[in-house]
Design an enzyme around this catalytic site. Structure first.
Site, PDB file in Angstrom:
ATOM      1  N   HIS A 137     -46.954  94.159  -7.898  1.00  0.00           N
ATOM      2  CA  HIS A 137     -45.806  93.838  -7.054  1.00  0.00           C
ATOM      3  C   HIS A 137     -45.470  92.345  -6.998  1.00  0.00           C
ATOM      4  O   HIS A 137     -44.476  91.966  -6.406  1.00  0.00           O
ATOM      5  CB  HIS A 137     -46.035  94.338  -5.624  1.00  0.00           C
ATOM      6  CG  HIS A 137     -47.049  93.526  -4.873  1.00  0.00           C
ATOM      7  ND1 HIS A 137     -48.389  93.658  -5.086  1.00  0.00           N
ATOM      8  CD2 HIS A 137     -46.903  92.553  -3.947  1.00  0.00           C
ATOM      9  CE1 HIS A 137     -49.034  92.810  -4.307  1.00  0.00           C
ATOM     10  NE2 HIS A 137     -48.160  92.116  -3.605  1.00  0.00           N
TER      11      HIS A 137
HETATM   12  C1  UD1 Z   1     -45.299  90.826   0.619  1.00  0.00           C
HETATM   13  C2  UD1 Z   1     -46.162  89.558   0.704  1.00  0.00           C
HETATM   14  C3  UD1 Z   1     -47.277  89.634  -0.323  1.00  0.00           C
HETATM   15  C4  UD1 Z   1     -48.071  90.924  -0.154  1.00  0.00           C
HETATM   16  C5  UD1 Z   1     -47.122  92.090  -0.240  1.00  0.00           C
HETATM   17  C6  UD1 Z   1     -47.821  93.416  -0.083  1.00  0.00           C
HETATM   18  C7  UD1 Z   1     -45.057  87.461   1.297  1.00  0.00           C
HETATM   19  C8  UD1 Z   1     -44.534  86.194   0.754  1.00  0.00           C
HETATM   20  N1  UD1 Z   1     -45.378  88.377   0.382  1.00  0.00           N
HETATM   21  O1  UD1 Z   1     -44.694  90.857  -0.644  1.00  0.00           O
HETATM   22  O2  UD1 Z   1     -48.151  88.541  -0.144  1.00  0.00           O
HETATM   23  O3  UD1 Z   1     -49.031  91.002  -1.194  1.00  0.00           O
HETATM   24  O4  UD1 Z   1     -46.141  91.950   0.804  1.00  0.00           O
HETATM   25  O5  UD1 Z   1     -46.950  94.486  -0.240  1.00  0.00           O
HETATM   26  O6  UD1 Z   1     -45.178  87.612   2.492  1.00  0.00           O
HETATM   27  N2  UD1 Z   1     -39.264  96.537   0.816  1.00  0.00           N
HETATM   28  C9  UD1 Z   1     -38.998  97.840   1.134  1.00  0.00           C
HETATM   29  N3  UD1 Z   1     -39.654  98.391   2.202  1.00  0.00           N
HETATM   30  C10 UD1 Z   1     -40.556  97.700   2.940  1.00  0.00           C
HETATM   31  C11 UD1 Z   1     -40.813  96.366   2.596  1.00  0.00           C
HETATM   32  C12 UD1 Z   1     -40.170  95.798   1.535  1.00  0.00           C
HETATM   33  O7  UD1 Z   1     -38.211  98.500   0.484  1.00  0.00           O
HETATM   34  O8  UD1 Z   1     -41.104  98.269   3.893  1.00  0.00           O
HETATM   35  C13 UD1 Z   1     -38.587  95.943  -0.348  1.00  0.00           C
HETATM   36  C14 UD1 Z   1     -37.436  95.066   0.043  1.00  0.00           C
HETATM   37  O9  UD1 Z   1     -36.398  95.279  -0.811  1.00  0.00           O
HETATM   38  C15 UD1 Z   1     -37.948  93.658  -0.148  1.00  0.00           C
HETATM   39  C16 UD1 Z   1     -39.005  93.838  -1.229  1.00  0.00           C
HETATM   40  O10 UD1 Z   1     -39.509  95.161  -1.070  1.00  0.00           O
HETATM   41  O11 UD1 Z   1     -36.931  92.792  -0.485  1.00  0.00           O
HETATM   42  C17 UD1 Z   1     -40.121  92.859  -1.110  1.00  0.00           C
HETATM   43  O12 UD1 Z   1     -40.680  92.854   0.218  1.00  0.00           O
HETATM   44  P1  UD1 Z   1     -41.245  91.485   0.863  1.00  0.00           P
HETATM   45  O13 UD1 Z   1     -41.880  91.748   2.162  1.00  0.00           O
HETATM   46  O14 UD1 Z   1     -40.169  90.446   0.806  1.00  0.00           O
HETATM   47  O15 UD1 Z   1     -42.307  91.010  -0.179  1.00  0.00           O
HETATM   48  P2  UD1 Z   1     -43.460  91.815  -0.922  1.00  0.00           P
HETATM   49  O16 UD1 Z   1     -43.149  91.739  -2.385  1.00  0.00           O
HETATM   50  O17 UD1 Z   1     -43.685  93.168  -0.324  1.00  0.00           O
END
Ligand code: UD1
Length: 372
Positions: A218
């Site tokens: 991820h």
């Molecule tokens: C975040 C953390 C990372 C951790 C990871 C675990 C930061 C900088 N990054 O990264 O350290 O390893 O979580 O998963 O804090 N999304 C959904 N549903 C959700 C959450 C996210 O669809 O419940 C999608 C959204 O489109 C979002 C993307 O996933 O834009 C990324 O989510 P985000 O929380 O920004 O970062 P992660 O890549 O999950």
């Protein structure tokens, strides 16, 4: 005279935070039940920032780990690094002003961690960082910035391993703030092992233990760049010719696979799954022939289970998983050769690092009270 009370705010925002917060809550409850008369009662608010919000990324962990419903949900949702961090800060400040905790306890290295630490520090509320001191020395990772800033403004740095203590000393942190408490993730692992072993995921999928590769990816560096993701997907397809691959897909990775049009390449060969709950993920980690990941938590969990792990990153903030545990770093271009090498390497002498023993949370509570 009334009992003294120590007030904590515990922060959970994203998936890897939940298994770090659950043991703290269980340890607080045990403390309040068994505490000596001269030890304070601990009162706490659990704040969910809402960084992760899908049921599969959040709710399932609350249920499986026995975490109570949050007292407050900031519901920040997704956004750019700045937007997400800023929204957490804006919405967390009034919570601190209302509850007036003695400590804000943050875990890990996600955006919610640094955002809440900043708010608390500026209000003069003490900050304790659980999983302090880890460094990848790679400032292109948003988490590395989060770790550096959080540690610089925390009053109590609770570390998982000796290398973290050394990093903090090198940065000039006073020795009195640094406490080696162990790896809190392993508290959740140990507490959930029996349930994880009963998970039906492998039998439901018709896959035999020890005969599959468990893949999770991820990180932006792996999945946001088309060329890198294409190389990884092609290599995975090659590996899948030899051994089944189970690949639960993170929402970020799902979006990129679809946007780049890689679905057909993957669907033929690889078992793509929805994001897994905690017990299913532990079950796969314990039973995999190999774990291939870019997650911090899986590097640690595979070290605990002594399952060979290849981490698709040029560095790791958890070097002890490589020096002591079963982890090795790899890159998209060298995946195939590293898989062959790692599967034939002896795991004799690989072991679980000190203080990864399932008893970190009570040590955290002890340190918080000692520093109150
Ligand atoms: C975040 C953390 C990372 C951790 C990871 C675990 C930061 C900088 N990054 O990264 O350290 O390893 O979580 O998963 O804090 N999304 C959904 N549903 C959700 C959450 C996210 O669809 O419940 C999608 C959204 O489109 C979002 C993307 O996933 O834009 C990324 O989510 P985000 O929380 O920004 O970062 P992660 O890549 O999950």
């Amino acid at each position: 005279m009334p009992d003294s009370i120590c007030k904590l705010v515990l922060i959970a925002g994203a998936r890897p935070n939940f298994m770090k917060v659950a043991p703290l809550i269980h340890a607080i409850r045990r403390h309040n039940n068994d505490r000596p008369a001269d030890s304070p009662t601990i009162d706490f608010w659990l704040v969910h920032t809402g960084q992760h919000y899908d049921a599969a990324m959040s709710e399932v962990f609350f249920r499986e780990l026995g975490i109570p419903a949050p007292d407050v949900n900031l519901e920040v949702g997704s956004g750019s690094q700045a937007v997400q961090t800023a929204n957490v800060m804006l919405r967390f400040e009034p919570v601190c002003l209302e509850y007036r905790p003695d400590w804000v306890v943050v875990v890990g290295d996600v955006n919610s961690t640094v955002a809440c630490a900043l708010v608390a520090a500026k209000l003069g509320i003490k900050v304790a960082h659980v999983e302090a001191g880890l460094r990848s020395f790679d400032r292109t990772m948003p988490e590395e910035i989060n770790r550096l800033v959080t540690d610089a403004i925390s009053d109590l740095l609770l570390t998982p391993s000796e290398d973290a203590n050394e990093n903090l000393r090198r940065e000039g942190v006073s020795e009195s703030k640094i406490k080696l408490v162990g790896n809190i993730m392993i508290d959740s692992l140990v507490a959930n092992l029996e349930q994880a072993r009963r998970s039906p995921i492998l039998s439901n999928l018709g896959i035999e233990p020890g005969k599959f590769v468990y893949v999770t990816l991820h990180r932006p560096a792996n999945v946001d760049d088309r060329e890198t993701l294409e190389t990884i997907v092609k290599e995975l397809a090659r590996v899948a010719e030899k051994m089944p691959i189970l690949f639960p897909v993170h929402p970020r990775t799902r979006q990129r696979i679809t946007a780049f049009g890689f679905d057909p390449m993957l669907n033929d060969k690889i078992r793509l799954l929805k994001p897994l709950g905690y017990h299913d993920s532990l079950h796969l980690t314990e039973n995999a022939r190999l774990v291939l990941t870019d997650s911090g938590g899986l590097q640690e969990e595979s070290t605990y289970f002594r399952t060979p792990c290849l981490t698709l990153r040029p560095n790791t903030e958890r070097p002890v998983t490589c020096t002591v545990g079963t982890n090795r770093l790899t890159s998209a271009g060298r995946l195939w050769i590293h898989i062959q090498e790692h599967l034939s390497a002896s795991l004799c002498g690989r072991h679980v690092p000190p203080y990864w023993d399932g008893a970190t949370a009570p040590r955290v509570i002890g340190e918080l009270l000692a520093h109150s």
